[in-house]
Motif scaffolding. Sequence first.
Motif, short mmCIF file in Angstrom:
data_model
loop_
_atom_site.label_atom_id
_atom_site.label_comp_id
_atom_site.label_asym_id
_atom_site.label_seq_id
_atom_site.Cartn_x
_atom_site.Cartn_y
_atom_site.Cartn_z
N ILE A 110 -114.96 -5.50 60.44
CA ILE A 110 -115.81 -5.44 59.25
C ILE A 110 -115.64 -4.06 58.61
O ILE A 110 -115.61 -3.04 59.30
CB ILE A 110 -117.29 -5.69 59.61
CG1 ILE A 110 -117.46 -7.14 60.12
CG2 ILE A 110 -118.21 -5.43 58.42
CD1 ILE A 110 -118.82 -7.45 60.69
N LYS A 111 -115.51 -4.08 57.29
CA LYS A 111 -115.31 -2.83 56.54
C LYS A 111 -116.16 -2.87 55.27
O LYS A 111 -115.87 -3.62 54.35
CB LYS A 111 -113.82 -2.67 56.19
CG LYS A 111 -113.53 -1.47 55.27
CD LYS A 111 -112.04 -1.41 54.93
CE LYS A 111 -111.77 -0.33 53.88
NZ LYS A 111 -110.33 -0.22 53.56
N PRO A 112 -117.23 -2.08 55.18
CA PRO A 112 -118.09 -2.08 53.99
C PRO A 112 -117.34 -1.62 52.74
O PRO A 112 -116.46 -0.76 52.80
CB PRO A 112 -119.21 -1.10 54.35
CG PRO A 112 -119.21 -1.06 55.85
CD PRO A 112 -117.77 -1.20 56.24
N LYS A 135 -122.61 -6.09 65.56
CA LYS A 135 -122.57 -6.38 67.00
C LYS A 135 -122.92 -7.83 67.28
O LYS A 135 -122.34 -8.48 68.16
CB LYS A 135 -123.53 -5.45 67.74
CG LYS A 135 -123.43 -5.58 69.25
CD LYS A 135 -124.20 -4.49 69.97
CE LYS A 135 -123.99 -4.59 71.48
NZ LYS A 135 -124.70 -3.51 72.20
N GLU A 136 -123.87 -8.37 66.53
CA GLU A 136 -124.31 -9.75 66.77
C GLU A 136 -123.33 -10.78 66.22
O GLU A 136 -123.35 -11.95 66.66
CB GLU A 136 -125.70 -9.96 66.16
CG GLU A 136 -126.78 -9.15 66.88
CD GLU A 136 -128.13 -9.25 66.21
OE1 GLU A 136 -128.23 -9.90 65.15
OE2 GLU A 136 -129.10 -8.68 66.76
N PRO A 141 -116.66 -6.45 68.47
CA PRO A 141 -116.89 -5.88 67.14
C PRO A 141 -116.07 -4.61 66.86
O PRO A 141 -115.93 -3.74 67.72
CB PRO A 141 -118.38 -5.56 67.16
CG PRO A 141 -118.71 -5.35 68.61
CD PRO A 141 -117.82 -6.29 69.36
N ILE A 142 -115.53 -4.57 65.65
CA ILE A 142 -114.78 -3.40 65.19
C ILE A 142 -115.25 -3.05 63.78
O ILE A 142 -115.38 -3.93 62.93
CB ILE A 142 -113.26 -3.66 65.16
CG1 ILE A 142 -112.71 -3.95 66.55
CG2 ILE A 142 -112.51 -2.47 64.55
CD1 ILE A 142 -111.23 -4.29 66.58
N ARG A 163 -116.54 -0.56 68.42
CA ARG A 163 -115.32 0.23 68.26
C ARG A 163 -115.16 0.63 66.79
O ARG A 163 -115.31 -0.21 65.89
CB ARG A 163 -114.10 -0.56 68.71
CG ARG A 163 -112.79 0.21 68.59
CD ARG A 163 -111.64 -0.61 69.10
NE ARG A 163 -110.37 0.09 68.92
CZ ARG A 163 -109.18 -0.45 69.18
NH1 ARG A 163 -109.11 -1.69 69.65
NH2 ARG A 163 -108.08 0.23 68.98
N VAL A 164 -114.87 1.88 66.53
CA VAL A 164 -114.68 2.38 65.17
C VAL A 164 -113.22 2.75 64.98
O VAL A 164 -112.66 3.53 65.76
CB VAL A 164 -115.59 3.59 64.88
CG1 VAL A 164 -115.30 4.14 63.49
CG2 VAL A 164 -117.06 3.20 65.00
#
Length: 255
Positions: A110-112, A135-136, A141-142, A163-164
Amino acid sequence: MLEIMDINCDMGESFGNWNMGDDVGMMPRITTANVACGFHASDPVTMVETVKLAKKHGIAVGAHPGLPDLLGFGRRAMNITPEDAYAYVVYQVGALQGALATQGMRLHHIKPHGAFYSVLKTNDDLADAVAEAIKELSDDPILYWPAPTTAAMPSAAKKIGIRVVGEIYPDLLYAPDGSLILQREKHETDVKFAASQVRRYVESGKVEANDGSLVDLDAESLCIHGDGPNSVAVADEIRETLKEIGCKIDPVMLN
């Protein structure tokens, strides 16, 4: 020196008959696509077709959620609550997950987008809400985030085990503090400079700022904007540079 580099691009940002970006030209040249989910851009048909195009080329797909602002392309600030931020991410990512499921694909990251990204840089409450949504929504999640990954959103993500993945932007300029100098309208990119930024980062972990100073960043991916007038040429030059220096071009691996 980095051994592997991911190349990502914002995709699926057209709307109806209005076209944004060279998705067809860029998709074969990247490893990861950030697909718009209908709030700042895209529509159901565009989203499904973008996912199909990504599958055709073996590209990992992440969600690119924005603020509900089609007219302003998600670039106008809004006064939203943590409850809004959480729900906006769940709603948009859920739509993309549905499109991915029809193609037997899974969400990569996911990238805002745009003004949503901007407010998440500094607002801890909103960042915490979005981190919880991320996370949900995923078993692995990344979060993709422009390096340096020290702002409110990546900090909130790291705090709960997300994870970032930091990004560099070879088609934009950097200020000496490592912040990006954004373009309201995309300019033609100096192809050689973009390639040299990538080479410099892969070899040293630094990028050159607009005053000539060098800035340390933490990134595993580079982002090329597909709406740039010469984005395909930029991508080709960067890919050739990575091959020349022996850096493999692959998506960030899921666990």
